[in-house]
Each structure stands twice: as C-alpha cells, then as structure tokens.
Design a protein around this motif. Sequence first.
Motif, short mmCIF file in Angstrom:
data_model
loop_
_atom_site.label_atom_id
_atom_site.label_comp_id
_atom_site.label_asym_id
_atom_site.label_seq_id
_atom_site.Cartn_x
_atom_site.Cartn_y
_atom_site.Cartn_z
N ASP A 1 0.83 -1.20 0.00
CA ASP A 1 0.00 0.00 0.00
C ASP A 1 0.87 1.26 0.00
OD1 ASP A 1 0.83 0.51 2.64
OD2 ASP A 1 -1.03 -0.18 3.55
N ASP A 2 0.23 2.43 0.09
CA ASP A 2 0.98 3.69 -0.03
C ASP A 2 1.82 4.00 1.20
OD1 ASP A 2 -1.25 4.10 1.50
OD2 ASP A 2 -1.77 6.03 0.63
N HIS A 3 1.73 3.17 2.23
CA HIS A 3 2.60 3.30 3.41
C HIS A 3 3.62 2.16 3.48
CE1 HIS A 3 0.38 6.69 5.05
NE2 HIS A 3 -0.76 6.03 4.86
N HIS A 4 3.79 1.49 2.36
CA HIS A 4 4.76 0.38 2.22
C HIS A 4 4.42 -0.81 3.11
CE1 HIS A 4 7.62 3.87 1.06
NE2 HIS A 4 7.08 3.35 -0.05
N ARG A 5 3.13 -1.00 3.39
CA ARG A 5 2.70 -2.15 4.19
C ARG A 5 2.25 -3.28 3.28
NH1 ARG A 5 -1.18 1.60 7.86
NH2 ARG A 5 -2.05 1.78 5.74
N LEU A 6 2.60 -4.49 3.68
CA LEU A 6 2.22 -5.67 2.90
C LEU A 6 0.71 -5.89 2.96
CD1 LEU A 6 3.00 -8.27 1.33
CD2 LEU A 6 3.23 -9.40 3.56
N GLN A 7 0.12 -6.13 1.80
CA GLN A 7 -1.29 -6.49 1.71
C GLN A 7 -1.38 -7.88 1.08
OE1 GLN A 7 -3.70 -4.35 3.01
NE2 GLN A 7 -1.82 -3.29 3.69
N VAL A 8 -2.19 -8.74 1.67
CA VAL A 8 -2.31 -10.12 1.19
C VAL A 8 -3.75 -10.36 0.76
CG1 VAL A 8 -1.96 -12.56 1.74
CG2 VAL A 8 -0.52 -10.82 2.84
N SER A 9 -3.91 -10.82 -0.45
CA SER A 9 -5.26 -11.07 -0.98
C SER A 9 -5.91 -12.26 -0.28
CB SER A 9 -5.17 -11.34 -2.49
OG SER A 9 -6.39 -11.85 -2.98
N PRO A 10 -7.20 -12.18 0.02
CA PRO A 10 -7.91 -13.35 0.57
C PRO A 10 -7.94 -14.51 -0.41
CG PRO A 10 -9.46 -11.60 0.00
CD PRO A 10 -8.08 -11.01 -0.10
N ARG A 11 -7.71 -14.20 -1.68
CA ARG A 11 -7.71 -15.25 -2.71
C ARG A 11 -6.54 -16.21 -2.55
NH1 ARG A 11 -10.09 -13.72 -7.62
NH2 ARG A 11 -9.16 -15.65 -8.44
N LEU A 12 -5.48 -15.78 -1.88
CA LEU A 12 -4.33 -16.67 -1.71
C LEU A 12 -4.73 -17.93 -0.94
CD1 LEU A 12 -1.28 -17.09 -2.15
CD2 LEU A 12 -0.87 -15.85 -0.03
N GLU B 1 2.69 -17.91 5.61
CA GLU B 1 3.92 -17.12 5.66
C GLU B 1 3.63 -15.65 5.42
OE1 GLU B 1 8.09 -16.54 3.09
OE2 GLU B 1 6.66 -18.14 2.56
N PHE B 2 2.66 -15.37 4.55
CA PHE B 2 2.36 -13.99 4.18
C PHE B 2 1.27 -13.38 5.04
CE2 PHE B 2 3.76 -16.32 0.36
CZ PHE B 2 4.99 -15.70 0.20
N TYR B 3 0.25 -14.17 5.40
CA TYR B 3 -0.82 -13.63 6.24
C TYR B 3 -0.28 -13.18 7.60
CZ TYR B 3 -4.40 -15.22 2.95
OH TYR B 3 -5.17 -15.40 1.84
N SER B 4 0.75 -13.86 8.09
CA SER B 4 1.32 -13.48 9.39
C SER B 4 2.03 -12.13 9.34
CB SER B 4 2.31 -14.56 9.86
OG SER B 4 3.43 -14.65 8.99
N LYS B 5 2.37 -11.67 8.12
CA LYS B 5 3.07 -10.39 7.98
C LYS B 5 2.15 -9.31 7.39
CE LYS B 5 7.60 -12.53 7.23
NZ LYS B 5 8.77 -12.63 6.31
N SER B 6 0.91 -9.64 7.14
CA SER B 6 -0.01 -8.68 6.53
C SER B 6 -0.13 -7.42 7.39
CB SER B 6 -1.39 -9.31 6.36
OG SER B 6 -2.26 -8.42 5.72
#
Length: 315
Positions: A260-271, A280-285
């Motif tokens: 996002d525009d604040h450099h935060r990781l966004q993870v799609s629910p589709r994953l 691995e990615f949802y834990s860092k969302s």
Amino acid sequence: MGAYVFPTDTEWAAFLRARPDLDEVNFWLPSTVTFKALQAGERFLFKSKAKAGGRLIGGGLFSGHVTMRVSETWAIYGEGNGCDSPGQLLKRINLYRARNKQEPDPDPTIGCILLRDSFFVEPDDELPVPSTYPGSAVRGRGYSADNGEWSYIEEAFAQMLLSANVPILHPDSDAASFIDGPTRGEPRLFIPRVGQKGFKSLVLSSYHHRCAISGAKITPTLQAAHIRPVSEGGEHRVDNGMLLRSDVHILFDAGYLGIDDHHRLQVSPRLRSDFGNGDEFYSKSGEVIDLPDRKVDRPDKDATMWHMDTIFRAS
C-alpha cells in the motif's frame, strides 16, 4: 548536468569495441572505493591509457554505482564485464589486486560503475582529452556546466556519437537515451533511466541482497521485480522495483500480494481460498516491508497504488 572522463583498461575497451551489441556494460573497479561523481543519465567518457595523454575513445550513460561480488556481476552482465568468461574476469581483477598488494580472492567484492548505451569510436575518430585534463589522474576527472571546458565535453560526446553511428532510439524504448535534435539531427539527452541490467544491480544493492517481503537472503533466488511493468508504462527505476524471492515475485505479479501507499504488505484473501495456503504472508499482513536506506529508492506511491488498483486481487 555532469560528465566524467575515466582512464579505461585497454583489454576491456578492445573486447567491448568488438561487440557493439553489448551496450549495457559494467565498468568495474578492482576495489570497493565508491563513485559518486554522476547522477543517472549523465555522461561517462572512456579515455585510453596511452602515454601521450590518451584520447577519448567512446562513452555511455551512467546508471549507478554498486559493489558486488565477481560471481554476481558475471551473472548479471556476463560479457558486458569486458571479457569472455568469469575465470578471465577474476584473473584480471586479481592481477590489479596484486599490484595493490592485496591477497587473491576466489570471489572478491568489486566496485561496479554501471553504464548503458555504451559505444566506441574507430581509432581515426578518437578525440583529444580536454586540455586541462590531468595526465596523472588515475581515477579520472569530473566536469560540470560551470567548468570552462564543459562545451568541449558536450561537443566531443555528441561528435563521438555521430562517428559511432549510434542509432536514434525511440522514446518508448527501454534503452531510450537520445532523440533527434531540433535542427541538424544531433543527439541530445532524453529521459534519464537505467538499463535492465543496471536496474537489477541497483535493486539488489538497495535492498541489501534481501527479499523485501520474506527476508530471504539466498541471492540466486532473488529477482528485481517491477512494481509497474515496463509493458504498462513502468520504467527501470529503483523506486519502481523491489527485490523479491522468485516465488514471491510470481505472487506479486499475479496480484496475490501488494504494497500500500505506506509500504505495508497487503495479502489477498484469494491466496488462501485459491490454494489453501499462504500463512507465511498472512502473518506479515499490514507490516511495513524491508525498505532501502535511501528514501528516494523506496517504492514509489504512484507505482504501488497502480498495482493495488489494477493488479491486486482485493476479493
């Protein structure tokens, strides 16, 4: 606008002169001394090492300076390092190191002046160096618009381009740097950007050889990812790139991951719904990704928002 005239290794120049298709090259230095004299897109001129002052033999546009191991620079630039094998490159670097009383190294870290749109002129078209160029300058000399010989540098660079028959490139080319001038068709500088190899080298260095999302450090698995692809109007610029592990790169390009525009990781629910995986990615969302030290190198807001709006699978 600036320019730099640098004494050039004879073997390096001869090898690349015979291979004009290798227009993105690594002007390597055997040590890790930094080079901060130019900005991306500025002129870099090659000077021969002849005893009688040398001549201007060609040039290119500066992409950036990084330090890399010999194995890394060979993997990215190959023959663009000015030799035909990694063994030969290592041998030549260790010869320079020996002259400076440094121990041989099986994979030394070297300085890399990254150039694009490089060219060489034929011997009859070589030009004199500027009259004030110091003959003892081992690391060359920089010039700027307030220097008395700036006009000569500009004229010499343009004349060598014409002598070398450098093609006039279209602005939408990944390698675009020169377009027709308004009168005589003389080349003039276009939008500064780096080449594809320079982009990869600079992103690798800016992210400290570490995946921005996963933190992985295994270099062979890391790739310089474009946030906005070149095919969609993106450019080879560090702020349009991130260093990503190969599988993370695939997920980002497919829209399963975003920034996002604040450099935060966004993870799609589709994953999770598509693959039943992704812990691995949802834990860092929502966490800020690992970023380059320099703010100017961090992901550009317009690029990340384009990706979030166009590619990211929000639902």
